[in-house]
Motif scaffolding. Structure first.
Motif, PDB file in Angstrom:
ATOM      1  N   TRP A  52       3.727  -3.089  -6.353  1.00  0.00           N
ATOM      2  CA  TRP A  52       3.406  -2.670  -4.994  1.00  0.00           C
ATOM      3  C   TRP A  52       4.273  -3.364  -3.946  1.00  0.00           C
ATOM      4  O   TRP A  52       4.792  -2.741  -3.033  1.00  0.00           O
ATOM      5  CB  TRP A  52       1.929  -2.927  -4.725  1.00  0.00           C
ATOM      6  CG  TRP A  52       1.466  -2.403  -3.412  1.00  0.00           C
ATOM      7  CD1 TRP A  52       1.204  -3.115  -2.282  1.00  0.00           C
ATOM      8  CD2 TRP A  52       1.234  -1.027  -3.077  1.00  0.00           C
ATOM      9  NE1 TRP A  52       0.809  -2.290  -1.268  1.00  0.00           N
ATOM     10  CE2 TRP A  52       0.815  -0.993  -1.741  1.00  0.00           C
ATOM     11  CE3 TRP A  52       1.343   0.161  -3.779  1.00  0.00           C
ATOM     12  CZ2 TRP A  52       0.496   0.196  -1.086  1.00  0.00           C
ATOM     13  CZ3 TRP A  52       1.023   1.343  -3.138  1.00  0.00           C
ATOM     14  CH2 TRP A  52       0.613   1.349  -1.814  1.00  0.00           C
ATOM     15  N   ARG A  71       6.560   4.309  -3.452  1.00  0.00           N
ATOM     16  CA  ARG A  71       5.370   4.081  -2.630  1.00  0.00           C
ATOM     17  C   ARG A  71       5.780   3.857  -1.190  1.00  0.00           C
ATOM     18  O   ARG A  71       6.869   3.374  -0.900  1.00  0.00           O
ATOM     19  CB  ARG A  71       4.516   2.904  -3.137  1.00  0.00           C
ATOM     20  CG  ARG A  71       4.849   1.514  -2.564  1.00  0.00           C
ATOM     21  CD  ARG A  71       5.957   0.869  -3.201  1.00  0.00           C
ATOM     22  NE  ARG A  71       6.208  -0.489  -2.758  1.00  0.00           N
ATOM     23  CZ  ARG A  71       7.266  -0.824  -2.049  1.00  0.00           C
ATOM     24  NH1 ARG A  71       8.109   0.110  -1.617  1.00  0.00           N
ATOM     25  NH2 ARG A  71       7.504  -2.091  -1.757  1.00  0.00           N
ATOM     26  N   ALA A  73       4.093   1.759   1.539  1.00  0.00           N
ATOM     27  CA  ALA A  73       2.994   0.814   1.735  1.00  0.00           C
ATOM     28  C   ALA A  73       2.242   1.092   3.027  1.00  0.00           C
ATOM     29  O   ALA A  73       1.013   0.998   3.067  1.00  0.00           O
ATOM     30  CB  ALA A  73       3.525  -0.612   1.708  1.00  0.00           C
ATOM     31  N   ASN A  76      -0.182   3.558   2.381  1.00  0.00           N
ATOM     32  CA  ASN A  76      -1.037   3.278   1.217  1.00  0.00           C
ATOM     33  C   ASN A  76      -1.009   4.435   0.223  1.00  0.00           C
ATOM     34  O   ASN A  76      -2.059   4.896  -0.254  1.00  0.00           O
ATOM     35  CB  ASN A  76      -2.477   2.999   1.653  1.00  0.00           C
ATOM     36  CG  ASN A  76      -2.634   1.627   2.278  1.00  0.00           C
ATOM     37  OD1 ASN A  76      -1.866   0.716   1.988  1.00  0.00           O
ATOM     38  ND2 ASN A  76      -3.612   1.486   3.145  1.00  0.00           N
ATOM     39  N   VAL A  78       1.147   6.208  -3.196  1.00  0.00           N
ATOM     40  CA  VAL A  78       2.112   6.159  -4.284  1.00  0.00           C
ATOM     41  C   VAL A  78       2.458   7.589  -4.651  1.00  0.00           C
ATOM     42  O   VAL A  78       1.571   8.462  -4.673  1.00  0.00           O
ATOM     43  CB  VAL A  78       1.523   5.431  -5.510  1.00  0.00           C
ATOM     44  CG1 VAL A  78       2.522   5.415  -6.657  1.00  0.00           C
ATOM     45  CG2 VAL A  78       1.119   4.022  -5.134  1.00  0.00           C
ATOM     46  N   SER A  97      -4.562   1.465 -11.099  1.00  0.00           N
ATOM     47  CA  SER A  97      -4.078   0.164 -10.655  1.00  0.00           C
ATOM     48  C   SER A  97      -4.104  -0.806 -11.837  1.00  0.00           C
ATOM     49  O   SER A  97      -4.802  -0.594 -12.831  1.00  0.00           O
ATOM     50  CB  SER A  97      -4.956  -0.377  -9.532  1.00  0.00           C
ATOM     51  OG  SER A  97      -6.269  -0.642 -10.013  1.00  0.00           O
TER      52      SER A  97
END
Length: 121
Positions: A52, A71, A73, A76, A78, A97
């Motif tokens: 991440w 991703r 970030a 939030n 992916v 995850s």
């Protein structure tokens, strides 16, 4: 952590799809986000993983050069960009995850619901 996958659908062989996984409630144990898939009658298999923070990626051999995990970030989210799709890519795709690098479903922590990808020949 809560995960919600979307973006699946029906596509012809050679086509493309982009899957999204919305992530909320990240904890310090959720260092990696992963995509798995499960075809009818088969075990759930690893597809791709991304760390991440750094964005470092890992792929199953059968998707290298065709799929890209990424991703954003700030959103939030992916993504799994899937190009040059083949009928054998047909499966339910799941995001999950994990605290570390994994290549089996047993290593995952939280799972989102799956999204169906169907590739016609």
């Amino acid at each position: 952590v809560q995960l919600q996958a979307s973006g699946g659908g029906l596509v012809q062989a050679g086509g493309s799809l982009r899957l999204s996984c919305s992530v909320s409630g990240l904890t310090t144990s959720d260092n990696f986000m992963n995509w798995f898939r499960q075809a009818p009658g088969k075990e759930r298999e690893f597809v791709a993983s991304i760390k991440w923070r750094e964005g470092k990626t890992w792929y199953a051999d059968f998707v290298k050069g065709r799929f890209t995990i990424s991703r954003i970030a700030a959103k939030n989210t992916v993504y799994l960009q899937m190009n040059s799709l083949k009928p054998e890519d047909t499966a339910v795709y799941f995001c999950a995850s994990s605290s570390g690098v994994i290549n089996t479903a047993a290593g995952a922590g939280s799972w989102g619901q799956g999204t169906q990808v169907t590739v016609s020949s």
